[in-house]
Design a protein around this motif. Structure first.
Motif, PDB file in Angstrom:
ATOM      1  N   TYR A 142      25.712   7.017 -11.763  1.00 26.53           N
ATOM      2  CA  TYR A 142      27.161   6.922 -11.609  1.00 26.53           C
ATOM      3  C   TYR A 142      27.912   7.340 -12.867  1.00 26.53           C
ATOM      4  CZ  TYR A 142      27.139   5.111  -6.895  1.00 26.53           C
ATOM      5  OH  TYR A 142      27.004   5.001  -5.533  1.00 26.53           O
ATOM      6  N   LEU A 143      27.192   7.570 -13.950  1.00 27.17           N
ATOM      7  CA  LEU A 143      27.791   8.198 -15.121  1.00 27.17           C
ATOM      8  C   LEU A 143      27.565   9.706 -15.111  1.00 27.17           C
ATOM      9  CD1 LEU A 143      27.003   5.520 -17.855  1.00 27.17           C
ATOM     10  CD2 LEU A 143      29.164   5.930 -16.664  1.00 27.17           C
ATOM     11  N   GLY A 144      27.064  10.219 -13.986  1.00 30.69           N
ATOM     12  CA  GLY A 144      27.112  11.651 -13.754  1.00 30.69           C
ATOM     13  C   GLY A 144      25.841  12.438 -13.929  1.00 30.69           C
ATOM     14  N   ARG A 145      24.678  11.763 -14.027  1.00 31.64           N
ATOM     15  CA  ARG A 145      23.448  12.507 -14.256  1.00 31.64           C
ATOM     16  C   ARG A 145      22.567  12.529 -13.010  1.00 31.64           C
ATOM     17  NH1 ARG A 145      26.371  13.859 -16.842  1.00 31.64           N
ATOM     18  NH2 ARG A 145      26.973  13.123 -18.911  1.00 31.64           N
ATOM     19  N   PRO A 146      21.814  13.613 -12.819  1.00 31.98           N
ATOM     20  CA  PRO A 146      20.783  13.591 -11.776  1.00 31.98           C
ATOM     21  C   PRO A 146      19.680  12.616 -12.184  1.00 31.98           C
ATOM     22  CG  PRO A 146      20.597  15.591 -13.101  1.00 31.98           C
ATOM     23  CD  PRO A 146      21.849  14.889 -13.555  1.00 31.98           C
ATOM     24  N   THR A 147      19.155  11.888 -11.226  1.00 30.39           N
ATOM     25  CA  THR A 147      18.179  10.846 -11.540  1.00 30.39           C
ATOM     26  C   THR A 147      16.998  10.900 -10.575  1.00 30.39           C
ATOM     27  OG1 THR A 147      19.331   9.228 -10.142  1.00 30.39           O
ATOM     28  CG2 THR A 147      19.918   9.268 -12.482  1.00 30.39           C
ATOM     29  N   ALA A 148      15.891  10.330 -11.030  1.00 31.25           N
ATOM     30  CA  ALA A 148      14.716  10.145 -10.182  1.00 31.25           C
ATOM     31  C   ALA A 148      14.057   8.840 -10.602  1.00 31.25           C
ATOM     32  CB  ALA A 148      13.741  11.307 -10.321  1.00 31.25           C
ATOM     33  N   LEU A 149      13.402   8.183  -9.645  1.00 29.19           N
ATOM     34  CA  LEU A 149      12.786   6.883  -9.882  1.00 29.19           C
ATOM     35  C   LEU A 149      11.293   6.960  -9.601  1.00 29.19           C
ATOM     36  CD1 LEU A 149      13.131   3.809 -10.453  1.00 29.19           C
ATOM     37  CD2 LEU A 149      13.549   3.523  -7.999  1.00 29.19           C
ATOM     38  N   VAL A 150      10.503   6.441 -10.536  1.00 27.39           N
ATOM     39  CA  VAL A 150       9.055   6.337 -10.382  1.00 27.39           C
ATOM     40  C   VAL A 150       8.709   4.855 -10.442  1.00 27.39           C
ATOM     41  CG1 VAL A 150       6.812   6.916 -11.374  1.00 27.39           C
ATOM     42  CG2 VAL A 150       8.682   8.589 -11.450  1.00 27.39           C
ATOM     43  N   VAL A 151       8.020   4.358  -9.429  1.00 27.41           N
ATOM     44  CA  VAL A 151       7.841   2.911  -9.262  1.00 27.41           C
ATOM     45  C   VAL A 151       6.366   2.528  -9.310  1.00 27.41           C
ATOM     46  CG1 VAL A 151       8.250   0.974  -7.702  1.00 27.41           C
ATOM     47  CG2 VAL A 151       9.940   2.782  -7.878  1.00 27.41           C
ATOM     48  N   ASP A 152       6.089   1.397  -9.964  1.00 30.78           N
ATOM     49  CA  ASP A 152       4.778   0.742  -9.923  1.00 30.78           C
ATOM     50  C   ASP A 152       3.676   1.627 -10.488  1.00 30.78           C
ATOM     51  OD1 ASP A 152       3.142  -1.440  -9.455  1.00 30.78           O
ATOM     52  OD2 ASP A 152       2.740  -0.906  -7.369  1.00 30.78           O
ATOM     53  N   VAL A 153       3.851   2.028 -11.744  1.00 28.44           N
ATOM     54  CA  VAL A 153       2.861   2.876 -12.415  1.00 28.44           C
ATOM     55  C   VAL A 153       2.427   2.242 -13.739  1.00 28.44           C
ATOM     56  CG1 VAL A 153       3.549   5.046 -11.333  1.00 28.44           C
ATOM     57  CG2 VAL A 153       4.729   4.285 -13.399  1.00 28.44           C
ATOM     58  N   GLY A 154       2.264   0.929 -13.750  1.00 26.26           N
ATOM     59  CA  GLY A 154       1.912   0.220 -14.971  1.00 26.26           C
ATOM     60  C   GLY A 154       0.544   0.571 -15.504  1.00 26.26           C
ATOM     61  N   VAL A 155       0.259   0.096 -16.723  1.00 30.13           N
ATOM     62  CA  VAL A 155      -0.951   0.513 -17.431  1.00 30.13           C
ATOM     63  C   VAL A 155      -2.227  -0.055 -16.825  1.00 30.13           C
ATOM     64  CG1 VAL A 155       0.268   0.874 -19.602  1.00 30.13           C
ATOM     65  CG2 VAL A 155      -0.725  -1.372 -19.113  1.00 30.13           C
ATOM     66  N   ALA A 156      -2.124  -0.984 -15.887  1.00 29.32           N
ATOM     67  CA  ALA A 156      -3.331  -1.477 -15.222  1.00 29.32           C
ATOM     68  C   ALA A 156      -3.987  -0.404 -14.358  1.00 29.32           C
ATOM     69  CB  ALA A 156      -3.004  -2.700 -14.364  1.00 29.32           C
ATOM     70  N   GLY A 157      -3.245   0.670 -14.074  1.00 30.22           N
ATOM     71  CA  GLY A 157      -3.794   1.795 -13.306  1.00 30.22           C
ATOM     72  C   GLY A 157      -3.220   3.092 -13.834  1.00 30.22           C
ATOM     73  N   LEU A 158      -3.755   3.591 -14.943  1.00 37.69           N
ATOM     74  CA  LEU A 158      -3.167   4.751 -15.616  1.00 37.69           C
ATOM     75  C   LEU A 158      -3.192   6.013 -14.763  1.00 37.69           C
ATOM     76  CD1 LEU A 158      -4.423   4.329 -19.288  1.00 37.69           C
ATOM     77  CD2 LEU A 158      -2.092   4.106 -18.438  1.00 37.69           C
ATOM     78  N   HIS A 159      -4.079   6.071 -13.774  1.00 42.36           N
ATOM     79  CA  HIS A 159      -4.101   7.240 -12.896  1.00 42.36           C
ATOM     80  C   HIS A 159      -2.772   7.413 -12.171  1.00 42.36           C
ATOM     81  CE1 HIS A 159      -5.129   3.781 -10.396  1.00 42.36           C
ATOM     82  NE2 HIS A 159      -4.758   4.478  -9.340  1.00 42.36           N
ATOM     83  N   ARG A 160      -2.035   6.316 -11.981  1.00 42.36           N
ATOM     84  CA  ARG A 160      -0.749   6.402 -11.288  1.00 42.36           C
ATOM     85  C   ARG A 160       0.280   7.143 -12.136  1.00 42.36           C
ATOM     86  NH1 ARG A 160      -0.009   0.113  -9.835  1.00 42.36           N
ATOM     87  NH2 ARG A 160      -0.402   0.040 -12.079  1.00 42.36           N
ATOM     88  N   VAL A 161       0.243   6.943 -13.447  1.00 43.75           N
ATOM     89  CA  VAL A 161       1.134   7.686 -14.339  1.00 43.75           C
ATOM     90  C   VAL A 161       0.747   9.161 -14.359  1.00 43.75           C
ATOM     91  CG1 VAL A 161       1.967   7.914 -16.705  1.00 43.75           C
ATOM     92  CG2 VAL A 161       1.496   5.652 -15.777  1.00 43.75           C
ATOM     93  N   LEU A 162      -0.530   9.428 -14.491  1.00 44.40           N
ATOM     94  CA  LEU A 162      -0.994  10.814 -14.580  1.00 44.40           C
ATOM     95  C   LEU A 162      -0.670  11.598 -13.318  1.00 44.40           C
ATOM     96  CD1 LEU A 162      -4.450  10.177 -16.282  1.00 44.40           C
ATOM     97  CD2 LEU A 162      -2.294  10.870 -17.361  1.00 44.40           C
ATOM     98  N   ALA A 163      -0.620  10.913 -12.185  1.00 41.57           N
ATOM     99  CA  ALA A 163      -0.291  11.589 -10.929  1.00 41.57           C
ATOM    100  C   ALA A 163       1.167  12.024 -10.864  1.00 41.57           C
ATOM    101  CB  ALA A 163      -0.613  10.675  -9.747  1.00 41.57           C
ATOM    102  N   ALA A 165      19.369   0.511 -14.517  1.00 52.17           N
ATOM    103  CA  ALA A 165      19.378   1.700 -15.375  1.00 52.17           C
ATOM    104  C   ALA A 165      19.596   2.966 -14.556  1.00 52.17           C
ATOM    105  CB  ALA A 165      18.067   1.782 -16.150  1.00 52.17           C
ATOM    106  N   LEU A 166      18.892   3.072 -13.441  1.00 50.50           N
ATOM    107  CA  LEU A 166      18.981   4.260 -12.588  1.00 50.50           C
ATOM    108  C   LEU A 166      20.402   4.470 -12.080  1.00 50.50           C
ATOM    109  CD1 LEU A 166      17.040   6.342 -10.877  1.00 50.50           C
ATOM    110  CD2 LEU A 166      17.578   4.763  -9.022  1.00 50.50           C
ATOM    111  N   LEU A 167      20.986   3.427 -11.506  1.00 50.96           N
ATOM    112  CA  LEU A 167      22.327   3.565 -10.937  1.00 50.96           C
ATOM    113  C   LEU A 167      23.376   3.780 -12.020  1.00 50.96           C
ATOM    114  CD1 LEU A 167      22.138   0.849  -8.139  1.00 50.96           C
ATOM    115  CD2 LEU A 167      22.253   3.323  -7.820  1.00 50.96           C
ATOM    116  N   SER A 168      23.188   3.162 -13.173  1.00 50.46           N
ATOM    117  CA  SER A 168      24.135   3.381 -14.272  1.00 50.46           C
ATOM    118  C   SER A 168      24.140   4.851 -14.674  1.00 50.46           C
ATOM    119  CB  SER A 168      23.771   2.499 -15.467  1.00 50.46           C
ATOM    120  OG  SER A 168      23.907   1.130 -15.157  1.00 50.46           O
ATOM    121  N   ALA A 169      22.965   5.434 -14.868  1.00 46.40           N
ATOM    122  CA  ALA A 169      22.895   6.853 -15.235  1.00 46.40           C
ATOM    123  C   ALA A 169      23.450   7.739 -14.124  1.00 46.40           C
ATOM    124  CB  ALA A 169      21.454   7.235 -15.555  1.00 46.40           C
TER     125      ALA A 169
END
Length: 223
Positions: free
Chosen positions: A114-135, A108-112
């Motif tokens: 190479y179709l011309g958009r600025p992108t950012a990736l956030v990794v390993d923030v699943g619901v088992a540790g919600l503090h990771r999303v909030l950070a 998904a990241l590379l598709s967006a």
């Protein structure tokens, strides 16, 4: 359009009609067919060409015709040319619930990207540790659109959608144990999200999610 023997009719004018080029799904195609398609794009295409679901053998065949292409083994993408276009439009943030979801998230990241958009990736923030999303809220809230990839219970897109104002593209993955049914459990959870502003693509369809995000985040035409 260009016909290749009796197996493909390539759409060289799709970018002119739709603003985005044709992508080639390698899955189900022989190595020889993919090589011929790559050669045809080398001679005719303008702009980016994405080859999705490429096996190592497919990738070798494409690189034989397009040696300057990028092969990202994790996402199974081969992209030609290798340099992405200069980014325009809004930021696409791709969120991967777990490391196991990362191959689909990277597609998904590379598709967006190479179709011309600025992108950012956030990794390993699943619901088992919600503090990771909030950070990561500052980054998440800076996005024009978010793609959230998750397998297992598929809960993360609903959580993210409850924290941001941008639309969320939910991307179910086939990651999980037996009763995940190859991503069906995540898909159904996402389709039943109680958070408004969530749209859902098919299981493991990183390219489709990236393409949709690129369209949503496209620059607004003047006037």
């Amino acid at each position: 359009m260009a016909e290749l023997e009796d197996f493909a009719t390539l759409d060289f004018t799709r970018a002119q009609r739709r603003g985005y080029p044709e992508a080639v799904l390698c899955q189900g195609k022989t190595v020889g067919q993919v090589a011929q398609i790559a050669a045809a794009f080398r001679d005719r295409a303008d702009g980016v060409v994405l080859f999705t679901r490429a096996t190592p053998a497919h990738a070798d065949a494409i690189l034989g015709e397009l040696p300057e292409a990028l092969h990202d083994d994790d996402s199974r993408l081969v992209i030609w040319p290798s340099a992405p276009p200069s980014p325009t439009g809004g930021l696409v943030v791709v969120v991967s619930a777990g490391t196991s979801d990362l191959p689909v998230a990277r597609e998904a990241l590379l598709s967006a990207q190479y179709l011309g958009r600025p992108t950012a990736l956030v990794v390993d923030v699943g619901v088992a540790g919600l503090h990771r999303v909030l950070a990561r809220l500052e980054l998440l809230r800076s996005a024009r659109v978010l793609i959230v990839a998750a397998g297992m219970d598929g809960a993360l897109p609903s959580v993210v959608a409850g924290l941001v104002s941008a639309p969320v593209i939910a991307l179910p993955t086939s990651v999980g144990y037996g009763a995940s049914f190859g991503g069906v459990a995540a898909l159904l959870s996402m389709l039943n999200s109680c958070s408004p502003g969530v749209g859902v693509v098919n299981i493991d369809n990183g390219y489709g999610a990236g393409h949709l995000a690129a369209q949503i985040a496209a620059p607004v035409p003047p006037g």
